[in-house]
Design an enzyme around this catalytic site. Structure first.
Site, PDB file in Angstrom:
ATOM      1  N   LYS A 263      25.194 -24.489  12.493  1.00 59.28           N
ATOM      2  CA  LYS A 263      23.930 -24.325  13.570  1.00 59.28           C
ATOM      3  C   LYS A 263      23.878 -24.178  15.052  1.00 59.28           C
ATOM      4  CE  LYS A 263      19.127 -24.327  12.255  1.00 59.28           C
ATOM      5  NZ  LYS A 263      17.722 -24.390  11.336  1.00 59.28           N
ATOM      6  N   GLU A 349       7.190 -25.881  -1.865  1.00 59.69           N
ATOM      7  CA  GLU A 349       5.197 -25.969  -1.545  1.00 59.69           C
ATOM      8  C   GLU A 349       5.363 -26.062  -2.525  1.00 59.69           C
ATOM      9  OE1 GLU A 349       6.706 -23.406   0.785  1.00 59.69           O
ATOM     10  OE2 GLU A 349       6.927 -24.261   2.613  1.00 59.69           O
ATOM     11  N   ARG A 377       1.844 -20.714  -0.916  1.00 61.07           N
ATOM     12  CA  ARG A 377       2.429 -20.427  -1.959  1.00 61.07           C
ATOM     13  C   ARG A 377       2.310 -21.485  -3.356  1.00 61.07           C
ATOM     14  NH1 ARG A 377       8.082 -19.323  -0.361  1.00 61.07           N
ATOM     15  NH2 ARG A 377       8.233 -17.012   0.084  1.00 61.07           N
TER      16      ARG A 377
HETATM   17  C1  TPP Z   1       7.912 -20.331   2.292  1.00 56.71           C
HETATM   18  C2  TPP Z   1       7.919 -21.568   3.809  1.00 56.71           C
HETATM   19  N1  TPP Z   1       8.318 -22.570   4.050  1.00 56.71           N
HETATM   20  C3  TPP Z   1       8.626 -22.943   4.934  1.00 56.71           C
HETATM   21  C4  TPP Z   1       9.725 -21.723   5.829  1.00 56.71           C
HETATM   22  C5  TPP Z   1       9.434 -23.686   7.984  1.00 56.71           C
HETATM   23  N2  TPP Z   1      11.345 -22.812   7.979  1.00 56.71           N
HETATM   24  C6  TPP Z   1      11.714 -21.274   8.604  1.00 56.71           C
HETATM   25  S1  TPP Z   1      13.640 -21.715   8.218  1.00 56.71           S
HETATM   26  C7  TPP Z   1      13.635 -22.877   7.574  1.00 56.71           C
HETATM   27  C8  TPP Z   1      14.909 -23.512   7.287  1.00 56.71           C
HETATM   28  C9  TPP Z   1      15.489 -22.724   6.790  1.00 56.71           C
HETATM   29  O1  TPP Z   1      16.697 -23.324   6.407  1.00 56.71           O
HETATM   30  P1  TPP Z   1      17.988 -22.306   6.097  1.00 56.71           P
HETATM   31  O2  TPP Z   1      17.073 -21.009   4.762  1.00 56.71           O
HETATM   32  O3  TPP Z   1      18.895 -22.834   5.172  1.00 56.71           O
HETATM   33  O4  TPP Z   1      18.463 -21.448   7.484  1.00 56.71           O
HETATM   34  P2  TPP Z   1      18.696 -21.738   9.151  1.00 56.71           P
HETATM   35  O5  TPP Z   1      18.049 -21.853   9.489  1.00 56.71           O
HETATM   36  O6  TPP Z   1      20.052 -23.205   8.678  1.00 56.71           O
HETATM   37  O7  TPP Z   1      19.515 -20.301   8.720  1.00 56.71           O
HETATM   38  C10 TPP Z   1      12.223 -23.093   7.618  1.00 56.71           C
HETATM   39  C11 TPP Z   1      11.797 -24.727   6.536  1.00 56.71           C
HETATM   40  C12 TPP Z   1       9.681 -21.030   5.876  1.00 56.71           C
HETATM   41  N3  TPP Z   1       9.865 -20.193   6.392  1.00 56.71           N
HETATM   42  N4  TPP Z   1       8.955 -20.247   5.024  1.00 56.71           N
END
Ligand code: TPP
Length: 609
Positions: A263, A349, A377
């Site tokens: 990242k 969630e 959710r």
């Molecule tokens: C249902 C939901 N809960 C929380 C989030 C907040 N959120 C946005 S990106 C993220 C992390 C995603 O991690 P990953 O899929 O590994 O992608 P990366 O950012 O590491 O590339 C979160 C928790 C979201 N987008 N959707």
């Protein structure tokens, strides 16, 4: 383009992303980590005939750059400019729109299955999913069906070990073990070589290869779901990623391509602190530090996070739950002070709320700190598990109302409507920081399900009391007595009412009454009826959809005391992205607009009568 040219392109894309996000703010680390993957996907696939799907869509800035949006890239997340996520209306290359996690696999399975149904396999279907998104149950539901259907979807697992915070969960731990322990792949190689020496084994070589793969690499889970597994592969090695994609596209069944990425790749401040650099406000490129250090009162999130620690110090039964938003919900303070009583359940969630139910059954006082938009959710568990079972779960709903730059996928404007229709729930909203602390205190002493919502950003700066007080449930508060018009605000709406009062007084010639409603359920119906009898007009004000919101609750309470009610809230359309103040102005929810609308309505009423 040659590999060398494509590598140079990756460098240019990184620079564009860093320089633009430094000005606009946005999701920096995630998009820097997918640059090579993006180039590889667009080199191997023919988008939009081939469908490239991005889970969440926050890591797809590179995809925007390669699909005709370079010129407009500097408008990223600005009002009227490019969205920070992917949206179908922005480009034909954005196959699906998103903002919430863990949906891409399900979309991909649907697209692939539609191809089979119509008998027209029109291009490949490839989706990119983060390891964080794999903590969401829906991702497994999609994998499970894809495997059963044999749908030829290609899932690219972009494994950077991070959600927003370091990722969590048992599957994540097994991915990490595989990443950190090179002996696993060495041993696997040795076992395979050893097996190949056994006479007669050559004929069943591929079967054995599959078996050893299942034993030694994280592919086991995916293989069990009937996916072919390729990886792990260095996600920043463009040539290797392209080769893996080509191999995957040749296989006519579900395939998972596992990439290891970093990242923030290529920008040292983001590589060093992936959590801080996940979502950025504008920053200075040289240092990675915020361009404008934050000043003014602390955000509601911060006030909540600190108040929760104090409640947990008073009561050992208090436990905190976040769904992958430790920092965003202010639970970092709880994690520091009471790590064993703070749970990050991942982007789950739905599970998090039922997990809270289990804790509540055993006598604990769980606080689910979840953004309004993501709590959507968990609607069924709120109804079926929390409310129906009358369990004392507290919902601390952050980002209630318009959130600003993240836009339509993230505005928290439906929670009042989806909570107030559920029996047994108590639903409230503080008008300032002191009341937030009091309401949390109240919630933790309430014998039943209870929710409080507060907006993004800072409040008016009201210092919480040293010792929090219990708020009387179902009782509103008259902030300023007045006449003719009553401005009745809920949560942030009460601040708007206060902010609008002077201008309303100027317009009407008398001062309006100003009320802080505090509760939408139970509503202070007695006060509402009294206001109806003593005023010519009630104006309800809320940072929430007008349909089904606080104003609707007031109307429902007034069937026997009719009085005109002007309901000011978010109109019945999805509001786009932009600065919160700008959006509030646009929909007529700035203090000035509230005042002008109230005065104009009162004027029209006077003319009619
Ligand atoms: C249902 C939901 N809960 C929380 C989030 C907040 N959120 C946005 S990106 C993220 C992390 C995603 O991690 P990953 O899929 O590994 O992608 P990366 O950012 O590491 O590339 C979160 C928790 C979201 N987008 N959707």
């Amino acid at each position: 383009m040659s590999d060398r040219q494509l590598e140079a392109l990756c460098g240019e894309m990184r620079r564009a992303i860093i320089e633009t996000v430094a000005r606009t703010g946005g999701h920096l680390g995630a998009s820097l980590g997918t640059v090579e993957l993006t180039v590889a996907l667009h080199a191997e696939l023919d988008s939009p005939r081939d469908k490239i799907l991005w889970d969440v869509g926050h890591q797809a800035y590179g995809h925007k750059l390669l699909t005709g949006r370079l010129e407009r890239f500097e408008t990223l997340r600005q009002h009227g400019g490019l969205s920070g996520f992917l949206t179908r209306k922005e480009s034909k290359h954005d196959v699906m729109g998103a903002g919430h996690a863990s949906t891409a696999i399900s979309y991909a399975v649907g697209l692939a299955e539609a191809g089979r149904l119509t008998g027209r396999r029109d291009g490949h279907v490839v989706c990119v999913v983060g390891d964080g998104a794999l903590t969401g149950g829906m991702a497994y539901e999609g994998l499970n069906q894809a495997g059963a259907l044999g749908a030829p979807v290609k899932v690219v697992l972009n494994d950077n070990g991070m959600s927003i915070s370091p990722n969590v969960g048992a599957f994540h731990m097994s991915l990490q073990r595989a990443r950190l322990d090179p002996t696993l792949s060495r041993v696997r190689g040795e076992v395979e070589r050893g097996l190949a020496m056994i006479p007669g084994v050559r004929e069943v070589g591929s079967v054995l290869k599959d078996a050893t793969k299942a034993l030694f690499v994280p592919g086991a889970l995916f293989e069990a779901l009937d996916f072919a597994y390729l990886g792990p592969i260095d996600g920043h090695d463009l040539v290797a990623v392209r080769a893996a994609l080509r191999a995957a596209l040749e296989i006519d069944r579900p395939v998972l391509v596992h990439l290891h990425t970093v990242k923030g790749k290529g920008y040292s401040p983001a590589e060093a602190d992936g959590e801080a650099m996940h979502g950025m406000t504008p920053f200075v490129v040289e240092s990675g530090k915020a361009a404008k250090p934050s000043s003014g009162p602390p955000a509601y999130t911060e006030v909540f996070g600190r108040a929760l620690v104090r409640e947990a110090e008073r009561d050992p039964r208090v436990v905190a739950i976040t769904a992958a938003m430790l920092k965003g919900t202010g639970l970092t303070h709880m994690r520091e002070r009471f790590p064993e009583r703070t749970y990050d359940v991942g982007i789950a969630e739905q599970h998090g709320v039922v997990f809270a139910c289990g804790l509540a059954l055993a006598g604990y006082r769980p606080v689910c700190a979840i953004y309004s938009t993501f709590l959507q959710r968990a609607f069924d568990p709120i109804v079926h598990d929390v409310a129906l079972q009358r369990l004392p779960v507290v919902f601390a709903i952050d980002r209630g109302g318009l959130v600003g730059d993240d836009g339509a996928t993230h505005h928290g404007v439906f929670d009042i409507a989806y909570l107030r229709s559920v029996p047994n729930l108590t639903v409230m909203a503080p008008m300032d920081e002191a009341e937030l602390v009091d309401m949390l205190h109240t919630a933790l002493r309430w014998d039943g399900p209870i929710a409080l919502r507060y907006p993004r950003g800072a409040g008016p700066g009201v210092e919480p009391r040293t010792a929090p007080a219990v708020v009387e449930v179902g009782r509103a508060q008259v902030l300023e007595p007045g006449e003719r018009v009553a401005l009745v605000g809920y949560g942030a709406g009460a601040q708007l009412a206060l902010g609008a009062a002077d201008r309303v007084a100027e317009g009407l010639g008398v001062r309006p009454t100003v009320v802080n409603a505090r509760f939408v359920k139970p509503l202070d119906a007695e006060l509402v009826r009294q206001l109806a009898r003593t005023h010519e007009l009630l104006v309800t004000i809320e940072d929430h959809a007008a349909i089904g919101g606080f104003g609707a609750a007031v109307l429902e309470a007034l069937d026997s005391d009719p009085v005109p009610v002007l309901r000011l809230g978010v109109p019945d359309r999805f509001v786009e992205h932009g600065k919160r103040e700008l959006l509030l102005q646009e929909i007529g929810l700035s203090p000035e607009a509230v005042a002008d609308r109230a005065v104009a309505f009162a004027g029209r009423m006077a003319r009619v009568s």
